[in-house]
Motif scaffolding. Structure first.
Motif, short mmCIF file in Angstrom:
data_model
loop_
_atom_site.label_atom_id
_atom_site.label_comp_id
_atom_site.label_asym_id
_atom_site.label_seq_id
_atom_site.Cartn_x
_atom_site.Cartn_y
_atom_site.Cartn_z
N ILE A 54 -2.88 79.82 20.25
CA ILE A 54 -2.13 79.23 21.37
C ILE A 54 -2.74 79.63 22.71
CG2 ILE A 54 0.09 79.26 22.59
CD1 ILE A 54 1.42 79.55 19.79
N VAL A 75 -0.82 66.23 15.28
CA VAL A 75 -0.41 67.26 16.24
C VAL A 75 -1.59 67.64 17.13
CG1 VAL A 75 0.44 69.62 16.51
CG2 VAL A 75 1.41 68.14 14.74
N PHE A 129 -1.03 67.18 20.92
CA PHE A 129 -0.58 68.41 21.57
C PHE A 129 -1.65 69.50 21.65
CE2 PHE A 129 3.12 66.41 19.55
CZ PHE A 129 3.92 66.21 20.67
N GLY A 163 -0.71 73.59 20.51
CA GLY A 163 0.49 72.96 19.98
C GLY A 163 0.56 73.07 18.48
N ALA A 194 1.76 76.55 17.66
CA ALA A 194 3.20 76.71 17.91
C ALA A 194 4.03 76.08 16.80
CB ALA A 194 3.54 76.10 19.27
N ALA A 195 3.60 74.91 16.31
CA ALA A 195 4.34 74.25 15.23
C ALA A 195 4.31 75.08 13.96
CB ALA A 195 3.75 72.87 14.99
#
Length: 421
Positions: A323, A388, A392, A396, A399-400
């Motif tokens: 991230i 994703v 993102f 992202g 984070a998912a």
């Protein structure tokens, strides 16, 4: 000599030989599947013309493994690990041939068919770690399982590093672009098939089932222990950890490729891109398997659940690195190493927990369910990961994946539930 006539020394000798054969088979399996993991996403993007579809390659590998895991486990229950493992090798050999054909005719659907068959072969390869526990004592179950897992390091690390020389060989042989490394896969799969067919005798699962019928001998192997709640948690922890690993790892080659072509000062030739991808995936595979004996020994000494939670801590560190440092190649490498370490701790301890929470008769069925769900969730994760990543970014995606890690950690008290008296 019958199962009842075997002494403890005989059983230990057979177990050592079994672990040795399985370990050598995993070296060959690591070489065979290393190229598939590294090249699958790149081939899918090349043939489909859409990066968002690149995750379907890894998804197809895991879907194939999910589809074959339970049938191969049932086959192992009836005919033993030896024939089940060789059946997996045959499926993978056919799959590699189809992938090369797909690249030659530039067909994305045919590519997915070949990758699915390779995944089915991988389902057989995954059973090796459980085969190492069939005759293992409770005190050394994690250690024996982890030795077989660790053996994949040699081939698994070598596989991605063979990408560049594989392309040289492929060009010399007139093979399609990005398929040269599959030459190594074909050779390794054929050697693994011969090894299991000839050397995996006596069959560890069939012998364990015979021993389980002897009440006194069966108790030594934990043949009558049943903790269904703990077994279900083990299945969930292994499947979730694998989904996290597969989804992030599947998109890393695409992410690195974008960085290589988009960042000032980065190399932009195809050789440099494959070298960067091969180095990163090689380090990731080293993290997956290199310290697995350490995690196996820790799970024997500390307990399975503690090491599963250690794996979640390492996965959290990996995802946070992705991230906050995922736009730097060094950050990506660090994230992938931590990702591999977290996967190793969680899956080694989780597989040992599942085995010791099930009776000998229940183990193949539950192991097949575990492998099937592990592959299915990873397939869904890898398929969604492309979308994703596109929408993102790499952060992202991290984070998912973190949501799954939180769920595994929160549900860990279930593994400590004991069966009713």
């Amino acid at each position: 000599m019958t199962a009842t006539e075997l002494g403890q020394g005989d059983l230990e000798r057979i177990q050592r030989r079994t672990v040795g054969v399985l370990a050598l088979g995993q070296v060959l399996g690591g070489i065979a599947f290393g190229a598939t993991v590294s090249l699958g996403a790149l081939l899918a993007a090349d043939l489909s013309g859409d990066d968002a579809l690149s995750g379907l390659a890894t998804a197809s590998v895991t879907l194939g493994a999910a589809a074959a895991a339970i049938p191969l486990a049932r086959f192992a229950s009836r005919r033993g690990r030896r024939l089940s493992l060789t059946a997996g090798n045959l499926l993978a050999l056919v799959g590699v041939g189809i992938v090369i054909t797909a690249a030659s005719i530039r067909s994305f659907p045919v590519l997915l068919v070949g990758v699915i068959l390779i995944g089915m072969g991988n389902a057989g390869n995954l059973q090796s770690r459980f085969a190492a526990t069939d005759l293992a004592s409770a005190q050394h179950r994690g250690r024996d399982l982890s030795i077989v897992v660790w053996s994949t390091t040699i081939g698994g690390v070598a596989g991605p590093f063979l990408l560049t020389p594989g392309e040289v060989i492929g060009q010399a042989l007139g093979m399609p672009h990005l398929t040269g490394s599959y030459v190594f896969s074909l050779i390794a799969q054929a050697l693994a098939l011969a090894l299991y067919l000839i050397a995996l005798r006596p069959d560890p699962l069939l012998l364990a089932l015979r021993i389980a019928r002897d009440e006194g001998r069966g108790a030594v192997l934990g043949a009558s222990v049943d903790r269904p709640v703990a077994a279900r948690y083990a299945i969930f922890a292994v499947a979730g950890s694998h989904a996290v690993m597969a989804s992030v790892m599947a998109m890393t080659p695409i992410h690195l490729s974008h960085m290589a072509h988009g960042m000032h000062g980065m190399a932009t030739t195809e050789t440099d891109v494959t070298t960067l991808v091969g180095l990163t995936i090689g380090l990731h595979v080293a993290g997956m398997y290199g310290l697995s004996p350490v995690f196996g020994i820790l799970s024997d000494r500390w307990g399975r659940v503690r090491v599963v939670l250690l794996g979640q801590a390492l996965l959290t560190a990996s995802l946070l690195t992705a991230i906050f440092a995922g736009e730097n190649p060094v950050g990506v490498m660090a994230a992938l190493i931590l990702l591999g370490l977290g996967w190793s701790a969680a899956t080694v301890a989780g597989a040992a927990l599942l085995t010791e929470s099930s009776t000998t008769l229940q183990r193949p069925r539950r192991q097949g369910i575990s492998d099937s769900l592990m592959s299915l969730t990873a397939a869904v994760g890898a398929a969604l990961a492309g979308l994703v990543l596109t929408n993102f970014g790499y952060g992202g995606l991290g984070a998912a994946a973190l949501v799954i890690v939180i769920a595994i950690t929160a549900l860990s008290p279930l593994a400590r539930v004991r069966p009713a008296a």
